[in-house]
Structure formats: structure tokens, C-alpha cells
Design a protein around this motif. Structure first.
Motif: not given
Length: 230
Positions: A5-6, A110, A130-131, A133-134, A141, A161-164
Motif C-alpha cells: 500500500t501507499a 520507503q 501503490e505510489n 515514488e513516495v 522516481q 498506481e502512481t501520481h508521478s
């Protein structure tokens, strides 16, 4: 399936050490990664992922990949007598002593379970991450995007799943460098539109990592900001 998980476990003084069969995965929060590395540290990593200047065992390859992201980084995993736990000690460069995870950069703890899960995976496994890139800077990244693509090319199904945009660009570069066929990549973008359901848009990627469409709001904020700055 292994799902990370993130909300990954942050720096911890002690981490769980269960019987070896209970460390087949790193855990939803990455909390079992150090124990997995303790039990399976001598496993040989898939040849397609090996750093060739590093011994092929899981422990050494994890160390090598951590150093790829954080030059000079090193780690130790030590069982605690009388307790079902291990300690993870890290250092951020080769000039410093090994420290408790609380005393090094947050990005190390992380990234650590993600590196362990990717290198410990075997063909046919599924990883949901998830994510990734945190707490990583842009270059790291991009590099984790490349490693995710290389892991997928080894026969592991990776759902990300990413926002990067940097992670996405790492995957695109892996395709351009022929590390992963474009036909093995699927991209889905879910736009948020008030009062409407989130319908995915799915741009296709060609063999040079280029996308045939760029949906509105799909990693294009940099261009909007640059246009305003100029």
C-alpha cells in the motif's frame, strides 16, 4: 499476490520475524521485508535483474540496488535474541556508521520493501504497488519506474498506481531501450470530473515509449506552469 500500500511502515526500531514460510511476501505495509531478507537472503535473483558487478544473492542484490538509488547506502538485518523480531540498520553513505532507521532519510525505508519485493518475486507472481515514488527525488522516481518495467519483463505481473510523471517516464524509457515490449504495457488514467463517474482513458504506447494521446490532466501540470512562467 503481493500488495504494497501507499501507507508503508515508516522507520521502526524492530520489525517482525516470523517462521520462514510466513515471509513469502513483504506484507501490505512492507513490514515483513527485513524478515524476508533474513530468511531468503541467499536466494539467487532472476538473471535478467542482476547487477552484474554484485553477487547474485537476494541480500547482495538488494544492497546493490539500494546503492543505485542512494549512493553509499548500506544495510544490515540482525535477529534479536529471545524476540520474534529483527533490527534493520542503515547508513546513507560509506563515511557514516550504521543507524537506526529513524536517523536516516525517510526515502530509504520507503523504498526498501519495494526493492525487496521486486527482486524476490518469481515468474508468474503478481505485485500490486501503490505510489512507489513516495519520498523519492525525481531521478530516483524515474529509476524505480525503470526497475518496475524490468521486473515486468522478467515474467512478473506488475500493477502500479502512481501520481508521478517521473515513474511513467522511467517505464517509457525502458520500452524505448527495449527492456520491455510496448505490447506488455497498459496505461489507464482516471480523470476526476465533478458529478460524473471516473471513466478510464487508456493511451497506447509505441515501441519508442511515445503515447498516442495525452488526456487532459494526465501529468501535464508542468507544461501549464511553464506556459504561465514564460
Amino acid at each position: 499476490m503481493n500488495w504494497i500500500t501507499a501507507e508503508r511502515a515508516g522507520p521502526r526500531e524492530l520489525l517482525p520475524l516470523r517462521i520462514s514460510n510466513d515471509h513469502a511476501r513483504v506484507g501490505h505495509h512492507g513490514e515483513l521485508a527485513a524478515g524476508l531478507l533474513y530468511w531468503r537472503g541467499q536466494d539467487v535473483v532472476d538473471s535478467s535483474l542482476l547487477l552484474h558487478d554484485t553477487p547474485p544473492t537476494l541480500f547482495n542484490q538488494v544492497r546493490g540496488y539500494m546503492q543505485r538509488f542512494f549512493p553509499g547506502c548500506d544495510l544490515r538485518v540482525t535477529p534479536i535474541d529471545g524476540v520474534s523480531a529483527v533490527s534493520l540498520r542503515l547508513r546513507s553513505d560509506n563515511r557514516s556508521d550504521f543507524q537506526r532507521p529513524q536517523n536516516v532519510g525517510f526515502g530509504l525505508t520507503q523504498l526498501f520493501p519495494i526493492i525487496v519485493s521486486l527482486l524476490a518475486a518469481q515468474g508468474g507472481d503478481m505485485l500490486v504497488i501503490e505510489n512507489p515514488e513516495v519520498h523519492l527525488h525525481p531521478y530516483a522516481q524515474q529509476e524505480i519506474g525503470m526497475l518496475l518495467a524490468e521486473t515486468a519483463a522478467s515474467g512478473v505481473q506488475v500493477i502500479l498506481e502512481t501520481h508521478s510523471d517521473h515513474v511513467l517516464n522511467g517505464i517509457r524509457l525502458a520500452v524505448k531501450q527495449r527492456k520491455l515490449p510496448a505490447t506488455d504495457v497498459r496505461i489507464h488514467f482516471f480523470a476526476h470530473r465533478p458529478g460524473q463517474p471516473a471513466i478510464p482513458e487508456s493511451p497506447a504506447m509505441d515501441d519508442d515509449g511515445r503515447l498516442n494521446s495525452w488526456p487532459e490532466g494526465f501529468f501535464d501540470q508542468f507544461d501549464f506552469a511553464l506556459a504561465k512562467l514564460m
